[in-house]
Design a protein around this motif. Structure first.
Motif, PDB file in Angstrom:
ATOM      1  N   PRO A 217       0.826  -1.219   0.000  1.00  0.00           N
ATOM      2  CA  PRO A 217       0.000   0.000   0.000  1.00  0.00           C
ATOM      3  C   PRO A 217       0.859   1.269   0.000  1.00  0.00           C
ATOM      4  CG  PRO A 217      -0.733  -1.545   1.690  1.00  0.00           C
ATOM      5  CD  PRO A 217       0.601  -2.017   1.222  1.00  0.00           C
ATOM      6  N   LEU A 218       0.891   1.945  -1.122  1.00  0.00           N
ATOM      7  CA  LEU A 218       1.649   3.179  -1.270  1.00  0.00           C
ATOM      8  C   LEU A 218       0.722   4.304  -1.679  1.00  0.00           C
ATOM      9  CD1 LEU A 218       4.710   1.857  -3.337  1.00  0.00           C
ATOM     10  CD2 LEU A 218       4.532   2.064  -0.852  1.00  0.00           C
ATOM     11  N   ALA A 219       1.149   5.522  -1.391  1.00  0.00           N
ATOM     12  CA  ALA A 219       0.514   6.719  -1.933  1.00  0.00           C
ATOM     13  C   ALA A 219       1.547   7.445  -2.772  1.00  0.00           C
ATOM     14  CB  ALA A 219       0.003   7.623  -0.813  1.00  0.00           C
ATOM     15  N   ILE A 220       1.078   8.057  -3.848  1.00  0.00           N
ATOM     16  CA  ILE A 220       1.950   8.826  -4.727  1.00  0.00           C
ATOM     17  C   ILE A 220       1.401  10.241  -4.817  1.00  0.00           C
ATOM     18  CG2 ILE A 220       2.957   9.024  -7.028  1.00  0.00           C
ATOM     19  CD1 ILE A 220       2.243   5.997  -7.381  1.00  0.00           C
ATOM     20  N   VAL A 221       2.180  11.205  -4.388  1.00  0.00           N
ATOM     21  CA  VAL A 221       1.820  12.606  -4.572  1.00  0.00           C
ATOM     22  C   VAL A 221       2.376  13.012  -5.926  1.00  0.00           C
ATOM     23  CG1 VAL A 221       2.032  14.952  -3.703  1.00  0.00           C
ATOM     24  CG2 VAL A 221       1.871  13.038  -2.092  1.00  0.00           C
ATOM     25  N   GLY A 222       1.482  13.191  -6.891  1.00  0.00           N
ATOM     26  CA  GLY A 222       1.902  13.394  -8.262  1.00  0.00           C
ATOM     27  C   GLY A 222       1.680  14.798  -8.769  1.00  0.00           C
ATOM     28  N   ILE A 223       2.624  15.286  -9.566  1.00  0.00           N
ATOM     29  CA  ILE A 223       2.470  16.566 -10.245  1.00  0.00           C
ATOM     30  C   ILE A 223       2.627  16.354 -11.747  1.00  0.00           C
ATOM     31  CG2 ILE A 223       3.398  17.796  -8.235  1.00  0.00           C
ATOM     32  CD1 ILE A 223       5.936  18.340  -9.987  1.00  0.00           C
ATOM     33  N   HIS A 287      11.256  19.254 -13.129  1.00  0.00           N
ATOM     34  CA  HIS A 287      11.150  19.340 -11.682  1.00  0.00           C
ATOM     35  C   HIS A 287      11.725  18.133 -10.950  1.00  0.00           C
ATOM     36  CE1 HIS A 287       7.931  22.155 -13.028  1.00  0.00           C
ATOM     37  NE2 HIS A 287       8.418  22.871 -12.041  1.00  0.00           N
ATOM     38  N   LEU A 288      12.496  17.304 -11.642  1.00  0.00           N
ATOM     39  CA  LEU A 288      12.992  16.099 -10.978  1.00  0.00           C
ATOM     40  C   LEU A 288      13.878  16.444  -9.781  1.00  0.00           C
ATOM     41  CD1 LEU A 288      13.213  13.043 -10.799  1.00  0.00           C
ATOM     42  CD2 LEU A 288      15.144  13.149 -12.381  1.00  0.00           C
ATOM     43  N   ASN A 289      14.800  17.365  -9.940  1.00  0.00           N
ATOM     44  CA  ASN A 289      15.670  17.720  -8.819  1.00  0.00           C
ATOM     45  C   ASN A 289      14.878  18.288  -7.645  1.00  0.00           C
ATOM     46  OD1 ASN A 289      18.034  16.859 -10.047  1.00  0.00           O
ATOM     47  ND2 ASN A 289      18.464  18.856 -10.967  1.00  0.00           N
ATOM     48  N   SER A 290      13.889  19.117  -7.945  1.00  0.00           N
ATOM     49  CA  SER A 290      13.056  19.681  -6.879  1.00  0.00           C
ATOM     50  C   SER A 290      12.278  18.592  -6.160  1.00  0.00           C
ATOM     51  CB  SER A 290      12.088  20.719  -7.464  1.00  0.00           C
ATOM     52  OG  SER A 290      12.782  21.801  -8.040  1.00  0.00           O
ATOM     53  N   MET A 291      11.773  17.626  -6.909  1.00  0.00           N
ATOM     54  CA  MET A 291      11.028  16.521  -6.296  1.00  0.00           C
ATOM     55  C   MET A 291      11.960  15.622  -5.485  1.00  0.00           C
ATOM     56  SD  MET A 291       7.751  16.797  -6.984  1.00  0.00           S
ATOM     57  CE  MET A 291       6.833  15.253  -7.218  1.00  0.00           C
ATOM     58  N   LEU A 292      13.184  15.434  -5.960  1.00  0.00           N
ATOM     59  CA  LEU A 292      14.153  14.653  -5.195  1.00  0.00           C
ATOM     60  C   LEU A 292      14.466  15.334  -3.860  1.00  0.00           C
ATOM     61  CD1 LEU A 292      16.634  13.613  -8.027  1.00  0.00           C
ATOM     62  CD2 LEU A 292      15.358  12.034  -6.569  1.00  0.00           C
ATOM     63  N   LYS A 293      14.647  16.644  -3.899  1.00  0.00           N
ATOM     64  CA  LYS A 293      14.918  17.381  -2.666  1.00  0.00           C
ATOM     65  C   LYS A 293      13.722  17.321  -1.712  1.00  0.00           C
ATOM     66  CE  LYS A 293      18.193  20.621  -4.771  1.00  0.00           C
ATOM     67  NZ  LYS A 293      18.415  22.028  -5.212  1.00  0.00           N
ATOM     68  N   ALA A 294      12.512  17.425  -2.270  1.00  0.00           N
ATOM     69  CA  ALA A 294      11.309  17.332  -1.432  1.00  0.00           C
ATOM     70  C   ALA A 294      11.187  15.953  -0.814  1.00  0.00           C
ATOM     71  CB  ALA A 294      10.072  17.655  -2.265  1.00  0.00           C
ATOM     72  N   SER A 295      11.522  14.914  -1.577  1.00  0.00           N
ATOM     73  CA  SER A 295      11.462  13.543  -1.064  1.00  0.00           C
ATOM     74  C   SER A 295      12.459  13.355   0.073  1.00  0.00           C
ATOM     75  CB  SER A 295      11.753  12.554  -2.197  1.00  0.00           C
ATOM     76  OG  SER A 295      11.840  11.229  -1.706  1.00  0.00           O
ATOM     77  N   GLN A 296      13.663  13.859  -0.115  1.00  0.00           N
ATOM     78  CA  GLN A 296      14.687  13.723   0.917  1.00  0.00           C
ATOM     79  C   GLN A 296      14.332  14.530   2.171  1.00  0.00           C
ATOM     80  OE1 GLN A 296      18.080  15.028  -1.323  1.00  0.00           O
ATOM     81  NE2 GLN A 296      18.215  13.131  -2.516  1.00  0.00           N
ATOM     82  N   ALA A 306       6.714   9.116 -14.912  1.00  0.00           N
ATOM     83  CA  ALA A 306       6.241   8.568 -16.176  1.00  0.00           C
ATOM     84  C   ALA A 306       7.388   8.778 -17.154  1.00  0.00           C
ATOM     85  CB  ALA A 306       4.979   9.281 -16.629  1.00  0.00           C
ATOM     86  N   HIS A 307       8.128   7.724 -17.430  1.00  0.00           N
ATOM     87  CA  HIS A 307       9.395   7.860 -18.143  1.00  0.00           C
ATOM     88  C   HIS A 307       9.233   8.536 -19.500  1.00  0.00           C
ATOM     89  CE1 HIS A 307      10.402   4.962 -15.036  1.00  0.00           C
ATOM     90  NE2 HIS A 307      11.692   5.105 -15.320  1.00  0.00           N
ATOM     91  N   SER A 308       8.149   8.242 -20.177  1.00  0.00           N
ATOM     92  CA  SER A 308       7.963   8.784 -21.518  1.00  0.00           C
ATOM     93  C   SER A 308       6.967   9.925 -21.554  1.00  0.00           C
ATOM     94  CB  SER A 308       7.491   7.668 -22.460  1.00  0.00           C
ATOM     95  OG  SER A 308       6.242   7.144 -22.020  1.00  0.00           O
ATOM     96  N   SER A 309       6.592  10.453 -20.377  1.00  0.00           N
ATOM     97  CA  SER A 309       5.541  11.461 -20.390  1.00  0.00           C
ATOM     98  C   SER A 309       5.777  12.517 -19.320  1.00  0.00           C
ATOM     99  CB  SER A 309       4.173  10.786 -20.229  1.00  0.00           C
ATOM    100  OG  SER A 309       3.147  11.640 -20.659  1.00  0.00           O
ATOM    101  N   THR A 310       4.701  13.083 -18.735  1.00  0.00           N
ATOM    102  CA  THR A 310       4.797  14.361 -18.043  1.00  0.00           C
ATOM    103  C   THR A 310       4.630  14.301 -16.528  1.00  0.00           C
ATOM    104  OG1 THR A 310       2.423  14.856 -18.228  1.00  0.00           O
ATOM    105  CG2 THR A 310       3.817  15.432 -20.104  1.00  0.00           C
ATOM    106  N   MET A 311       4.408  13.130 -15.944  1.00  0.00           N
ATOM    107  CA  MET A 311       4.113  13.034 -14.519  1.00  0.00           C
ATOM    108  C   MET A 311       5.351  12.678 -13.701  1.00  0.00           C
ATOM    109  SD  MET A 311       0.847  13.709 -14.331  1.00  0.00           S
ATOM    110  CE  MET A 311       0.471  13.196 -12.656  1.00  0.00           C
ATOM    111  N   ILE A 312       5.421  13.281 -12.510  1.00  0.00           N
ATOM    112  CA  ILE A 312       6.429  12.928 -11.503  1.00  0.00           C
ATOM    113  C   ILE A 312       5.700  12.776 -10.167  1.00  0.00           C
ATOM    114  CG2 ILE A 312       8.660  13.493 -10.481  1.00  0.00           C
ATOM    115  CD1 ILE A 312       9.060  15.626 -12.508  1.00  0.00           C
ATOM    116  N   GLY A 313       6.132  11.807  -9.366  1.00  0.00           N
ATOM    117  CA  GLY A 313       5.489  11.604  -8.076  1.00  0.00           C
ATOM    118  C   GLY A 313       6.489  11.334  -6.972  1.00  0.00           C
ATOM    119  N   ILE A 314       6.038  11.535  -5.744  1.00  0.00           N
ATOM    120  CA  ILE A 314       6.801  11.179  -4.543  1.00  0.00           C
ATOM    121  C   ILE A 314       6.072  10.038  -3.855  1.00  0.00           C
ATOM    122  CG2 ILE A 314       7.547  11.967  -2.261  1.00  0.00           C
ATOM    123  CD1 ILE A 314       8.006  14.718  -3.436  1.00  0.00           C
TER     124      ILE A 314
END
Length: 351
Positions: A217-223, A287-296, A306-314
């Protein structure tokens, strides 16, 4: 901020170790999965026996069917040349409780299918090929999806699988997954969402590599970074990766087999993050670096794309005692670059 269809969260039985074909078939025949794959069978020697054990054929009262999407991919890349049959391109799914729905209404005397909304031409093509393969009549196919198009959530694949299931349900026919895959391969690369649980999948060949188990059971906060990507166009223009990176992807896939079978959320987060970073060289996320910093900063599990598209999640562990606090913290950290993130819940195999 919106939560994507948490009311549709499915708690399916059986997680544990990687499942055999027979165990996968049992999962498919279980009550929890019946609304989604009631008229779909998995190829293998045990298929007939599982159907027999399941009892008599279900009565069909409706042709409503659905299929879940996937938040990008846990892992996507290319395996070493010669390590797998057919194409070395592969992905590992991250099934989420957001759905495409289909309703088929037959019209006697025709093999054509009219699809609504009419721009769903891929579903039209698959539906017409399927009714021909089944020796059935055409008709009207109504599609409604909670999955935005062109964002990397498997909207097209979910449409196609839901359409196939709806047609099979309408005519009270069981269709083999290999037939769905054959028809999908004629239309576009597939995300592997016709299978329950998490799979390693050859998206170009529309072929199952292996069933990995059920996602914890995971949650993904996606942008959403904006824009859309068309699957076929992207697949045609992407290049090859180096032998070194292929070896890294192979190692990540082996780690994913273990992590998913053990429900190791920490390892799952690390695998998703590693895949996102590897792919950044090919399709950069702003926003990958920003999301990485937020995750950390929030002690989250990691990032997923989404490797081929527009979504990033934590990624967050929904079963952790501090989940509510971490969720609020992640939302606060991502709000500066997306004021309306969405929360997606994984399809899970744990009660």
């Amino acid at each position: 901020m919106a939560i994507q269809d948490s009311t549709h969260l499915i708690e399916a039985p059986g997680s544990g170790a990687s499942m055999s074909t027979r165990e996968l078939l049992k999962a498919a025949a279980d009550e929890v999965w019946r609304p989604y794959i009631y008229h779909q069978t998995f190829d293998g020697a045990d298929a007939t026996q599982i159907i027999a054990e399941d009892g008599q054929q279900p009565r069909v009262h409706t042709s409503d069917a659905l299929c879940c999407g996937t938040f990008g991919e846990l892992l996507q890349g290319q395996l070493p040349v010669g390590s797998v049959h057919r194409d070395p391109h592969f992905l590992v799914t991250m099934p989420i409780a957001v759905f495409a729905r289909a309703h088929f209404m037959p019209v006697a005397g025709t093999q054509s299918v009219t699809v609504y909304p009419p721009h769903k031409v891929k579903a039209k093509r698959l539906a017409e090929n399927l009714v021909i393969a089944l020796g059935a009549s055409g008709g009207f196919l109504l599609l409604h999806s909670e999955l935005p198009e062109g964002k990397g959530l498997a909207s097209s694949s979910a449409d196609l699988v839901a359409a196939a299931r709806s047609i099979a349900c309408c005519f009270n026919r069981r269709i083999r997954t290999s037939l769905i895959e054959k028809l999908m391969a004629e239309v576009e690369p597939s995300d592997g969402v016709m299978y329950p649980g998490v799979v390693a999948y050859q998206q170009r060949a529309c072929s199952l590599l292996s069933f990995l188990g059920q996602m914890p059971p995971l949650a993904i906060v996606g942008i959403d970074e904006g824009g859309t990507v068309e699957t076929v166009d992207y697949d045609q223009r992407r290049g090859e990766v180096s032998a070194r990176h292929r070896a890294e992807y192979h190692e990540l896939l082996n780690r994913a087999r273990i992590a998913i079978s053990q429900g190791d959320t920490t390892a799952i987060g690390r695998i998703a993050t590693a895949s996102a970073l590897l792919h950044q060289e090919r399709v950069p996320k702003e926003h990958l670096n920003s999301m990485l910093k937020a995750s950390q900063a929030t002690d989250a599990l990691g990032v997923i794309v989404a490797h081929s598209s527009t979504m990033i999640g934590i990624l967050l562990d929904r079963m952790a005692t501090d989940f509510p606090r971490k969720l609020r913290s992640v939302l606060a950290h991502v709000s500066p670059f997306d004021n309306s993130p969405k929360i997606y819940l994984t399809m899970t195999g744990r009660r």
